[in-house]
Design a protein around this motif. Structure first.
Motif: not given
Ligand code: C5J
Length: 225
Positions: A29, A34, A77, A137, A162-163, A166-167
């Protein structure tokens, strides 16, 4: 070009047994919305510098990886333009005035084909490198990533992007459950929130590497020379 078929990379919680021909670089991502100033991430009040510091190390790693002739896979994403794959819960979560699918600074937010959804030019996919469009994610959910990896004999992943919490974390956990050995270079992953970045990495390498290994890109680069 690589001379050895298996080499140890310094990592935590212990050295990673790197088999280049079985390992893909999975870049998560690195999208304009982002990372770029003026994008959706910044519009929400996030400090994009926290993510942008990962661009240079990713660039170096990607160049060395390509030079070694190894496999690269990118993810993005985002959702179909008709939003048919966007769960209502994901759309309304956050209670933001502007949400996924709405017009944003670089086109409709997290919608495939829009400028903000695309990968930053510094890490743009080369012809032939698969790009996985993921609605969630994790990169394995509702995608053909697992099939592509299996068909190519990949059992190891170097995961960047990233991040962190999360992903990247979700993908590493999904990959771990499917039997892949994941190595995460700390300088090539980033979060808007430094404390989540730190904890995200700790969670991966805790308990003897419960989800995988953490390293630095210089140690991966050393194994590619
Ligand atoms: C990712 C998000 N790529 N934080 N997406 O981590 O929504």
């Amino acid at each position: 070009m690589l001379v050895s078929s298996s080499v140890e990379i310094a990592a935590e919680p212990y050295p990673y047994d790197f088999s280049p021909e079985k390992c893909a670089l999975l870049i998560i991502d690195m999208q304009r919305d982002f990372l770029e100033p003026g994008g959706f991430g910044e519009m929400l009040g996030n400090d994009v510098a926290q993510l942008r510091r990962t661009i240079e190390p990713n660039k170096k790693l990607l160049a060395a990886w390509r030079k070694a002739g190894l496999q690269v896979i990118h993810t993005r994403e985002g959702h179909r333009p008709d939003l048919a794959d966007l769960p209502p819960a994901k759309k309304i979560r956050g209670r933001s005035a502007t949400c996924i699918g709405d017009p944003g600074p670089m086109g409709r937010i997290l919608v495939r084909g829009e400028e903000g959804h695309d990968i930053i030019k510094e890490l743009y996919p080369a012809p032939g490198e698969p790009v996985i469009d993921k609605p969630g994610k994790g990169a394995f959910f509702a995608t053909d990533l697992h099939a592509i990896l299996q068909n190519r004999g990949i059992t190891q992943l170097v995961v960047t992007g990233v991040t962190t919490e999360v992903c990247v974390n979700t993908t590493v956990r999904e990959a771990n459950d499917r039997g892949y050995d994941c190595l995460v270079p700390a300088d090539c992953v980033g979060s808007y929130f430094p404390e989540f970045h730190e904890m995200g990495l700790k969670m991966i390498k805790a308990q003897g590497g419960i989800f995988g290994w953490v390293t630095h890109s210089k140690d991966v680069l050393a194994a590619l020379i």
